[in-house]
Write an enzyme that holds these catalytic residues in place. Structure first.
Site, PDB file in Angstrom:
ATOM      1  N   GLY A 167       0.809  -1.223   0.000  1.00  0.00           N
ATOM      2  CA  GLY A 167       0.000   0.000   0.000  1.00  0.00           C
ATOM      3  C   GLY A 167       0.833   1.259   0.000  1.00  0.00           C
ATOM      4  CB  ILE A 206      14.431   3.857 -10.489  1.00  0.00           C
ATOM      5  CG1 ILE A 206      14.791   2.412 -10.123  1.00  0.00           C
ATOM      6  CG2 ILE A 206      14.578   4.130 -11.979  1.00  0.00           C
ATOM      7  CD1 ILE A 206      16.146   1.921 -10.548  1.00  0.00           C
ATOM      8  CG  HIS A 211       3.794   1.295 -11.271  1.00  0.00           C
ATOM      9  ND1 HIS A 211       4.010   0.806 -10.002  1.00  0.00           N
ATOM     10  CD2 HIS A 211       2.923   0.432 -11.847  1.00  0.00           C
ATOM     11  CE1 HIS A 211       3.300  -0.302  -9.830  1.00  0.00           C
ATOM     12  NE2 HIS A 211       2.623  -0.542 -10.931  1.00  0.00           N
ATOM     13  NE  ARG A 297      -3.576  -7.340  -4.130  1.00  0.00           N
ATOM     14  CZ  ARG A 297      -3.446  -6.184  -4.758  1.00  0.00           C
ATOM     15  NH1 ARG A 297      -4.234  -5.884  -5.775  1.00  0.00           N
ATOM     16  NH2 ARG A 297      -2.512  -5.316  -4.420  1.00  0.00           N
TER      17      ARG A 297
HETATM   18  P1  ADP Z   1       3.864  -1.295  -2.289  1.00  0.00           P
HETATM   19  O1  ADP Z   1       3.840  -2.789  -2.300  1.00  0.00           O
HETATM   20  O2  ADP Z   1       3.888  -0.703  -0.931  1.00  0.00           O
HETATM   21  O3  ADP Z   1       2.821  -0.688  -3.192  1.00  0.00           O
HETATM   22  P2  ADP Z   1       5.931  -1.062  -4.326  1.00  0.00           P
HETATM   23  O4  ADP Z   1       7.244  -1.720  -4.190  1.00  0.00           O
HETATM   24  O5  ADP Z   1       4.931  -1.700  -5.263  1.00  0.00           O
HETATM   25  O6  ADP Z   1       5.280  -0.876  -2.903  1.00  0.00           O
HETATM   26  O7  ADP Z   1       6.146   0.450  -4.787  1.00  0.00           O
HETATM   27  C1  ADP Z   1       5.114   1.399  -4.860  1.00  0.00           C
HETATM   28  C2  ADP Z   1       5.586   2.621  -5.615  1.00  0.00           C
HETATM   29  O8  ADP Z   1       6.719   3.229  -4.967  1.00  0.00           O
HETATM   30  C3  ADP Z   1       6.051   2.357  -7.029  1.00  0.00           C
HETATM   31  O9  ADP Z   1       5.006   2.322  -7.959  1.00  0.00           O
HETATM   32  C4  ADP Z   1       7.001   3.524  -7.262  1.00  0.00           C
HETATM   33  O10 ADP Z   1       6.282   4.691  -7.554  1.00  0.00           O
HETATM   34  C5  ADP Z   1       7.659   3.689  -5.918  1.00  0.00           C
HETATM   35  N1  ADP Z   1       8.906   2.888  -5.840  1.00  0.00           N
HETATM   36  C6  ADP Z   1       9.056   1.670  -5.270  1.00  0.00           C
HETATM   37  N2  ADP Z   1      10.316   1.237  -5.369  1.00  0.00           N
HETATM   38  C7  ADP Z   1      10.999   2.183  -6.046  1.00  0.00           C
HETATM   39  C8  ADP Z   1      12.366   2.337  -6.463  1.00  0.00           C
HETATM   40  N3  ADP Z   1      13.275   1.420  -6.186  1.00  0.00           N
HETATM   41  N4  ADP Z   1      12.704   3.473  -7.124  1.00  0.00           N
HETATM   42  C9  ADP Z   1      11.788   4.417  -7.391  1.00  0.00           C
HETATM   43  N5  ADP Z   1      10.513   4.350  -7.010  1.00  0.00           N
HETATM   44  C10 ADP Z   1      10.105   3.248  -6.340  1.00  0.00           C
END
Ligand code: ADP
Length: 510
Positions: A167, A206, A211, A297
């Site tokens: 989240g 990054i 995304h 999911r």
């Molecule tokens: P969660 O499971 O909490 O949703 P995620 O790993 O899917 O977390 O990451 C959610 C969002 O956070 C990504 O869509 C991106 O915008 C940002 N994010 C996550 N990891 C990175 C990263 N290594 N570098 C840049 N942005 C990141």
């Protein structure tokens, strides 16, 4: 197993409970559902034939309480349990208990959830498959010192991420080694309080990424297909509010798209994935992409994929669970463009939840406009759960037409808090609707230049947004020439709910 007349028990609430119920009914399944005290009067209950009370409203006592839910499932006579998204949808233990009770979980196996639903395990799997993941530590790091070692390898800035995170919570940016010890302790504390697990891992941050995610569907026998991508780069607090397909960035890199699809299928097939799943990637502006995580999911933004493929994803899930599904011989054709936006009860400036009573809601309609909401007339956004009010999605032949359609749909929408709520009280409903109405007019958004920092970059443009909450604000809002505010001539002819209320009360011109 015969499924004739046996109900599907939907162990979720709100818009997704209605969404799932619709596909169940289309396939001839009776629908049963569950509700907490807070949901006693929720609209979604009207979509099911029977509803079982869970009691207390707190998620732990209700929608996350495996024991209570399994008891209800046995009593209900249901053979299929649909988890929706969130709550228990990614809990391997729940899948096991459903199976032990002789019932069928509509979703992947507990084993594939353990491998791919867990962030650290998923990173290890992706390494084994020889695919690229975001650089950083493969496992949890136990100290700031250990984190510093990985930071040296990948270079600052880095992200400390909660191993049990989700989240968009539990992430902390670190720009230099000096800040690492303090950030590490704070992130571990936050992770412990939010997820009951203080484990952290390191990822390279990054810069200004996109995304992009791939919807896959697996048959559980080792084959999977891709159903196109979704770009979800418009985010606040690391959480999505706008999702679209095709991805504007991938349109520039067709060979990256093919490689991304191949990677997603390889991952899904490696765990004999069953059903709908999403492989998320972070992508830079040169077309390089890295595996981020897998969601095992149905995704909130699945309507985008349904628009462009014409597939009822929940229908496919149900057919697979009942042994009536076969992957199509050829990959479904993707057509046109679809965009979804999420209307949340939240402060449009801080983006923090602002739940409360919804006195009146007007949702859009029209050609190629879809609304997923559990509020058709009025309702309450509960303090206990996700403050999503509605998802609005539109389809068109191309992105330009799609944006026009979305603008009209958002302009038709109104969400109004308490009647005669003259003072802006703590606990009053606020929404991001005006914010979204601005967003759909933003030049960067219109150009498809939507990296994950867009909302921060465009703060000045978007900050003009305010959600009027009371009659005073309504009058002020109605008196402002909306055409000059938004540059949109359609506004001239719109009569907002705020304006209508003011007219009814004789405060405003007729
Ligand atoms: P969660 O499971 O909490 O949703 P995620 O790993 O899917 O977390 O990451 C959610 C969002 O956070 C990504 O869509 C991106 O915008 C940002 N994010 C996550 N990891 C990175 C990263 N290594 N570098 C840049 N942005 C990141």
């Amino acid at each position: 197993m015969s499924f004739a007349d046996s109900p599907v028990l939907i162990v979720n609430r709100g818009e997704i409970a209605i969404r799932v119920a619709r596909s169940c009914k289309a396939l001839g399944f009776p629908v049963h559902c569950i509700y907490s005290d807070a949901d006693r009067n929720s609209e979604y209950l009207q979509y099911s034939e029977k509803a079982y009370a869970l009691g207390s409203s707190a998620p732990k006592e209700s929608y996350l309480n495996i024991e209570k839910i399994i008891k209800i499932a046995k009593k209900s006579g249901a053979k299929l349990i649909h988890p929706g998204y969130g709550f228990l949808s990614e809990r391997a233990q729940f899948v096991e208990e459903v199976t032990q009770a002789g019932l069928i979980f509509v979703g992947p196996t507990a084993a594939s959830m353990r491998t791919m639903g867990n962030k650290i395990e998923a990173r290890k799997t992706v390494d084994r498959l020889g695919l690229l993941r975001v650089p950083g530590s493969l496992d949890r790091v136990n100290s700031a010192q250990e984190a510093a070692g990985f930071a040296k390898q990948v270079g600052y800035p880095i992200l400390l991420k909660a191993a049990a995170g989700g989240g968009g919570k539990g992430m902390r940016r670190v720009d230099s080694e000096n800040n690492l010890p303090g950030a590490f302790d704070a992130a571990a504390r936050e992770a412990l309080s939010a997820f009951g697990d203080e484990g952290l891992y390191v990822e390279k941050l990054i810069i200004n990424p996109h995304h992009v995610e791939v919807q896959i569907f697996g048959d559980g026998l080792g084959s999977a297909i891709q159903l196109g991508e979704r770009e979800c780069s418009v985010q606040r607090r690391h959480q999505k509010i706008w999702e679209e397909s095709p991805s504007p960035l991938l349109e520039k890199f067709p060979s990256s798209r093919e490689k991304m699809f191949e990677a997603a299928i390889k991952i899904a097939e490696s765990v004999n994935y069953a059903g709908a799943g999403t492989i998320e990637f972070i992508m830079d502006e040169k077309g390089n992409f890295y595996f981020l995580e897998m969601n095992t999911r149905l995704q909130v933004e699945h309507p985008v994929t349904e628009w462009i493929t014409g597939i009822d994803l929940v229908g496919w899930q149900l057919l697979l669970a009942t042994g009536q599904f076969k992957l199509p011989a050829s990959i479904p054709v993707r057509r046109g463009c679809a965009i979804e936006v999420r209307i949340y009860a939240e402060d449009p400036v801080s983006f923090l939840p602002a739940p409360g009573a919804v006195h009146e809601i007007r949702l859009p309609s029209g050609p190629f406009v879809r609304v997923d909401s559990s509020m058709m007339r009025s309702g309450e956004v509960s303090v206990f759960y996700d403050p999503l009010i509605a998802k609005i999605s539109v389809w068109a032949n191309d992105r330009t037409e799609c944006l026009q359609r979305l603008r009209v749909a958002l302009d038709e929408t109104e969400v109004r808090g308490e009647l005669n709520n003259v003072d802006l009280k703590l606990g009053s409903l606020m929404t991001n609707l005006r914010f979204l109405q601005k967003l759909v007019r933003n030049t960067k958004v219109l150009a498809g230049e939507t990296s994950t920092d867009l909302i921060i970059r465009e703060k000045k443009f978007l900050d003009q947004t305010q959600t009027p909450l009371n009659i005073e604000a309504a009058i002020a809002g109605a008196l402002v020439n909306l055409t000059s505010l938004t540059g949109c001539p359609q506004h001239k002819h719109m009569v907002s709910l705020w304006e209508r209320q003011a007219r009814n009360e004789g405060i405003l011109y007729p």
